[in-house]
Design an enzyme around this catalytic site. Structure first.
Site, PDB file in Angstrom:
ATOM      1  N   ASN A   1       0.877  -1.172   0.000  1.00  0.00           N
ATOM      2  CA  ASN A   1       0.000   0.000   0.000  1.00  0.00           C
ATOM      3  C   ASN A   1       0.915   1.223   0.000  1.00  0.00           C
ATOM      4  OD1 ASN A   1      -1.738   2.096   0.483  1.00  0.00           O
ATOM      5  ND2 ASN A   1      -2.311   1.445   2.555  1.00  0.00           N
TER       6      ASN A   1
ATOM      7  N   LYS B   1       0.073   4.262  -0.177  1.00  0.00           N
ATOM      8  CA  LYS B   1      -0.546   5.461   0.417  1.00  0.00           C
ATOM      9  C   LYS B   1      -0.292   6.642  -0.538  1.00  0.00           C
ATOM     10  CE  LYS B   1      -0.047   3.208   4.839  1.00  0.00           C
ATOM     11  NZ  LYS B   1       0.057   3.276   6.283  1.00  0.00           N
TER      12      LYS B   1
ATOM     13  N   HIS C   1      -9.478   1.404   4.739  1.00  0.00           N
ATOM     14  CA  HIS C   1      -8.183   1.497   5.413  1.00  0.00           C
ATOM     15  C   HIS C   1      -8.333   2.385   6.654  1.00  0.00           C
ATOM     16  CE1 HIS C   1      -4.033   2.539   6.293  1.00  0.00           C
ATOM     17  NE2 HIS C   1      -3.741   1.394   5.723  1.00  0.00           N
TER      18      HIS C   1
ATOM     19  N   GLU D   1      -6.678   4.734   7.749  1.00  0.00           N
ATOM     20  CA  GLU D   1      -6.496   6.179   7.520  1.00  0.00           C
ATOM     21  C   GLU D   1      -7.753   6.795   6.902  1.00  0.00           C
ATOM     22  OE1 GLU D   1      -2.784   5.614   5.482  1.00  0.00           O
ATOM     23  OE2 GLU D   1      -1.943   4.939   7.393  1.00  0.00           O
TER      24      GLU D   1
ATOM     25  N   GLU E   1      -5.592  -4.874  10.264  1.00  0.00           N
ATOM     26  CA  GLU E   1      -4.567  -3.868  10.524  1.00  0.00           C
ATOM     27  C   GLU E   1      -4.835  -3.201  11.881  1.00  0.00           C
ATOM     28  OE1 GLU E   1      -2.583  -2.684   6.497  1.00  0.00           O
ATOM     29  OE2 GLU E   1      -3.996  -1.159   7.151  1.00  0.00           O
TER      30      GLU E   1
ATOM     31  N   GLY F   1       2.709   2.125  10.881  1.00  0.00           N
ATOM     32  CA  GLY F   1       3.723   3.161  10.698  1.00  0.00           C
ATOM     33  C   GLY F   1       4.474   3.479  11.978  1.00  0.00           C
TER      34      GLY F   1
ATOM     35  N   SER G   1       3.411  -2.342  10.208  1.00  0.00           N
ATOM     36  CA  SER G   1       4.849  -2.444  10.495  1.00  0.00           C
ATOM     37  C   SER G   1       5.463  -3.781  10.060  1.00  0.00           C
ATOM     38  CB  SER G   1       5.121  -2.179  11.979  1.00  0.00           C
ATOM     39  OG  SER G   1       4.728  -0.853  12.312  1.00  0.00           O
TER      40      SER G   1
HETATM   41  P1  13P Z   1       3.140   0.284   7.652  1.00  0.00           P
HETATM   42  O1  13P Z   1       3.610  -1.010   7.047  1.00  0.00           O
HETATM   43  O2  13P Z   1       3.917   1.475   7.170  1.00  0.00           O
HETATM   44  O3  13P Z   1       3.013   0.197   9.142  1.00  0.00           O
HETATM   45  O4  13P Z   1       1.639   0.519   7.088  1.00  0.00           O
HETATM   46  C1  13P Z   1       0.720  -0.505   7.190  1.00  0.00           C
HETATM   47  C2  13P Z   1      -0.470  -0.153   6.387  1.00  0.00           C
HETATM   48  O5  13P Z   1      -1.212   0.769   6.714  1.00  0.00           O
HETATM   49  C3  13P Z   1      -0.718  -0.932   5.168  1.00  0.00           C
HETATM   50  O6  13P Z   1      -1.981  -0.670   4.641  1.00  0.00           O
END
Ligand code: 13P
Length: 234
Positions: A7, A9, A85, A87, A154, A160, A196
């Site tokens: 992803n 983002k 997601h 976010e 997730e 992150g 992560s």
């Molecule tokens: P990270 O791997 O940067 O923690 O992000 C995970 C994520 O949100 C994947 O959709």
């Protein structure tokens, strides 16, 4: 066979995606590799790497400035779309009900939705992790499924942050999701873990029962970080 999905983002560029795609062409793997990238990068020839979007409108067409429909995403050749997601849930107030509508629209356009569920820190601290996950699956998955879906677990607090739940916590969450999907007549649906993930923990995470692959954020942006995750499991 595991599913290794990246992803991106709001990161990257068309040039960076072309570079990633060329690097991935020569990787020997039986795993399914998917890259979910910003809309502007969807129209490139991605060879054997499947592309996906990161969000989709609930609407099919019309006066919804700035939105992109599932049919438009499918027209680019993309096969997947992430819905719900954390976010999107956090910054755009997406609820399970909106996520379910988005997943249904994606399915009707022939896309496979990657439906995300997971608890935030407040919910975790209040002991609500399992309830949030189960409600996420029950309420975000459309009832009449005509096509494939993927679920991604997730834990929002770990995204992150360089934090990961313990293996026991991941196992418990994935068992609950698998059992919930079973009770909905959706056994066999792949369930990815995301938050992560990196080369150093990918193989261990993917050896946990009911973990069908990973959804990778930061470590999917560069071939040197992403390829070792893809090749960490057979
Ligand atoms: P990270 O791997 O940067 O923690 O992000 C995970 C994520 O949100 C994947 O959709």
């Amino acid at each position: 066979m595991k599913i290794i999905a990246g992803n991106w983002k709001m990161n990257g560029s068309r040039a960076a995606l072309s570079e990633m795609v060329s690097a991935l062409q020569v990787v020997e793997t039986d795993n399914k590799v998917i890259l979910c990238v910003p809309y502007t990068m969807l129209c490139i020839d991605s060879g054997r790497v499947a592309l996906g979007a990161q969000d989709v409108s609930v609407h099919e067409k019309g006066a919804y400035t700035g939105e992109v429909s599932a049919t438009m995403i499918a027209e680019t050749g993309a096969k997947y779309v992430i819905v719900g997601h954390s976010e999107r849930r956090q910054y755009h107030e997406e609820t399970n009900s909106i996520v379910r509508q988005k997943a249904a629209t994606a399915l009707s356009a022939g896309l496979t939705p990657i439906i995300c569920v997971g608890e935030n820190m407040d919910e975790k601290q209040a002991g609500k992790t399992m309830a949030v996950i189960e409600a996420g699956v029950r309420e975000s998955v459309p009832s009449d499924i005509s096509g494939d879906i993927i679920i991604a677990y997730e834990p929002r607090w770990a995204i992150g942050a360089g934090l990961t739940p313990t293996e026991a916590e991941i196992a418990e969450a994935h068992k609950l999701i698998a059992d919930t999907l079973d009770s909905m007549g959706l056994s066999g649906t792949p369930v990815l873990y995301g938050a992560s993930v990196k080369a150093a923990n990918a193989a261990d995470i993917m050896s946990i029962p009911n973990v069908g692959g990973v959804l990778v954020g930061g470590a999917s942006l560069k071939p040197d970080d992403f390829i070792p995750i893809i090749t960490s499991v057979k």
